[in-house]
Design a protein around this motif. Structure first.
Motif, short mmCIF file in Angstrom:
data_model
loop_
_atom_site.label_atom_id
_atom_site.label_comp_id
_atom_site.label_asym_id
_atom_site.label_seq_id
_atom_site.Cartn_x
_atom_site.Cartn_y
_atom_site.Cartn_z
N UNK A 10 -13.11 29.22 1.68
CA UNK A 10 -13.08 28.46 0.31
C UNK A 10 -11.98 28.49 -0.31
N UNK A 11 -10.96 27.71 0.18
CA UNK A 11 -9.75 27.68 -0.49
C UNK A 11 -9.82 26.89 -1.93
N UNK A 58 -17.86 30.39 -8.28
CA UNK A 58 -18.28 31.78 -8.96
C UNK A 58 -18.99 32.51 -7.93
N UNK A 59 -19.78 32.09 -6.99
CA UNK A 59 -20.38 32.89 -6.00
C UNK A 59 -19.42 32.84 -4.52
N UNK A 60 -18.64 31.96 -4.47
CA UNK A 60 -17.31 31.95 -3.53
C UNK A 60 -16.28 32.59 -3.77
N UNK A 61 -16.09 33.31 -4.85
CA UNK A 61 -14.80 33.70 -5.32
C UNK A 61 -14.97 35.09 -6.12
N UNK A 62 -16.33 35.54 -6.48
CA UNK A 62 -16.39 36.78 -7.38
C UNK A 62 -17.04 37.83 -6.61
N UNK A 63 -17.05 39.01 -7.00
CA UNK A 63 -17.89 40.12 -6.28
C UNK A 63 -19.14 39.94 -6.97
N UNK A 167 -24.02 51.38 -5.63
CA UNK A 167 -24.08 49.73 -5.53
C UNK A 167 -23.35 49.31 -4.55
N UNK A 168 -23.95 48.20 -3.84
CA UNK A 168 -23.08 47.52 -2.86
C UNK A 168 -22.74 46.03 -3.42
N UNK A 169 -21.51 45.67 -3.28
CA UNK A 169 -21.03 44.50 -3.75
C UNK A 169 -20.15 43.74 -2.62
N UNK A 170 -20.61 42.28 -2.64
CA UNK A 170 -19.67 41.50 -1.69
C UNK A 170 -18.84 40.35 -2.10
N UNK A 171 -17.88 40.20 -1.39
CA UNK A 171 -17.05 39.05 -2.00
C UNK A 171 -16.71 38.15 -0.76
N UNK A 172 -16.83 36.84 -0.87
CA UNK A 172 -16.42 36.17 0.31
C UNK A 172 -15.25 35.38 0.23
N UNK A 173 -14.54 35.57 -0.87
CA UNK A 173 -13.20 34.95 -1.17
C UNK A 173 -12.13 35.65 -0.10
#
Length: 434
Positions: A10-11, A58-63, A167-173
């Motif tokens: 997600x540029x 938001x959901x494509x850039x953040x944890x 706690x497990x976090x993901x980020x797709x950025x």
């Protein structure tokens, strides 16, 4: 552990740039001229294009909070996490870390894993049996006649994964926000005594709410509506969010009781060396947070009718059951309650502009025995009821936002955390669109 992203997904501004100029100008204006202290204009809750921007900005850039350590106790254990157009595999690897992989086969795009959770060795797509290692490398593809087929070019796309204090976090950025490390340093000391590595899932509930994800988060960020939570009000003081001068007459006795209970709680925390101070940085940092340890009514131990413990097993290294609740809010999609006897995690996963999945997970000590140390129905009763009540409130707001008569209304002083959430959201999207 952080898995590297091998393909940018997600540029910045890609989706927004594809919108017609007039539509983009209208959306940009909605953000630019948003009236502070008031709820958002209706399109923020109903418009598909704004929802798509939310998914990118938001959901494509953040944890994003995805799961707890207890959901992936052993190598090969996985959960799938879906939000908006994305589906991720979060998998415990042999080194004890987590791999985060896009759940999209590199052959023709089929979902690789179709269950919400499970355990696996290699990942096998059910369509044509393309097989991937836990790291996402393509290790087998039946390709008759393909003499120059290079499997190394077709691994599953990877995303970032972080595991902090259970706690497990993901980020797709491509490049996640860097200040998450600073936020983690804030909440780790509060959570560490509960030791989520020694917990297990007692119950998990998935509710689909007919409401935009922002309405779900707004509802959680205030207690102005807490008269609508009679079960919760047995243990959670309904004066939460109020300050001196804002307490209505019918809550003055409760307010005084809360102050006394909080004073006693803070004394115990100082005695035990537990942090309890309020840290509130909801819209002043990218990885926004609010955390504190707050008293509960009655016996002050748990979310029960009399405030007594709901499990006989203390968590981690905690010295006492009567420690109220450690409450944490993280932007953009989660909140948590850490008690002496159990933990409750809440994650919000947008489905579309008018639907959201709310996932609630109850964790107890890993040696707690159901029916002996805790009664599952009693353990989950308060928040099951509260979740259903909140679902109804959110859906009322979604229905209202769809009416031609809707216009933004003012937040009350006790709703300052709602304003902080919206301010954070507007800042982040404007940064993305710039």
């Amino acid at each position: 552990m952080t898995a590297s992203v091998n393909v940018p997904l997600n540029s910045r501004g890609k989706l927004a740039a594809s919108l017609p100029a007039e539509q983009l100008a209208e959306i940009t204006a909605l953000f630019e001229f948003r009236r502070a202290g008031y709820s958002l204009d209706a399109p923020f809750y109903t418009d598909r294009s704004i929802f798509n921007i939310d998914m990118e900005a938001i959901f494509g850039q953040h944890w994003i909070f995805a799961a707890s350590t207890a959901e992936l106790p052993e190598p090969g254990d996985y959960v799938t996490v879906d939000y908006g157009p994305y589906s991720l595999i979060v998998l415990r690897n042999d080194d004890g870390g987590v791999n985060v992989l896009h759940n999209v086969c590199r052959h023709r795009g089929a979902r690789v894993l179709t269950e919400a959770a499970g355990s696996t060795g290699n990942l096998v797509c059910g369509y044509h049996s393309w097989t991937y290692s836990p790291e996402g490398n393509l290790i087998h593809a039946s390709a008759p006649g393909e003499t120059k087929f290079d499997k190394s070019c077709f691994g599953l796309k990877r995303a970032h994964g972080r595991e902090v204090a259970g706690l497990i976090f993901v980020c797709i950025a491509e490049e996640p926000p860097a200040d998450f490390d600073e936020t983690a340093k804030i909440f780790e000391p509060y959570l560490a005594p509960h030791d989520l590595s020694k917990t297990k899932i007692a119950y998990q509930q998935n509710i689909i709410e007919e409401g935009n994800w922002k309405l779900v988060m707004e509802n959680n960020r205030e207690c102005y509506h807490c008269d609508g939570h009679p079960e919760l009000a047995c243990s959670l003081f309904p004066t939460w969010g109020l300050t001196e001068g804002l307490v209505p007459p019918h809550l003055e006795e409760v307010w005084d009781r809360n102050k006394e209970a909080q004073s006693s709680l803070e004394e115990r925390c100082r005695r035990y060396g537990l942090p309890y101070e309020v840290v509130e940085q909801l819209d002043t940092r990218i990885a926004g947070i609010r955390i504190s340890r707050e008293s509960l009514d009655g016996e002050g131990e748990s979310f029960s009718a009399d405030g007594r413990r709901l499990s006989k097993k203390l968590l981690g290294d905690l010295p006492d059951f009567r420690l109220g609740r450690c409450s944490m809010h993280l932007q953009p999609n989660s909140w948590f309650h850490f008690l002496g006897d159990h933990v409750i995690t809440f994650g919000v996963f947008p489905i579309n502009e008018h639907q959201s999945l709310v996932r609630t997970t109850w964790l107890v000590a890993d040696d707690a025995v159901e029916g002996v140390d805790y009664d599952l129905e009693k353990l989950t009763y308060t928040w099951k009821q509260t979740n259903l009540q909140d679902k109804a409130f959110v859906e009322l707001c979604q229905q209202g936002a769809g009416s031609p008569a809707y216009e933004p209304g003012p937040y009350m002083k006790s709703e300052y955390q709602v304003e902080a959430f919206i301010n954070w959201y507007v800042q982040r999207v404007q940064e993305h669109l710039a």
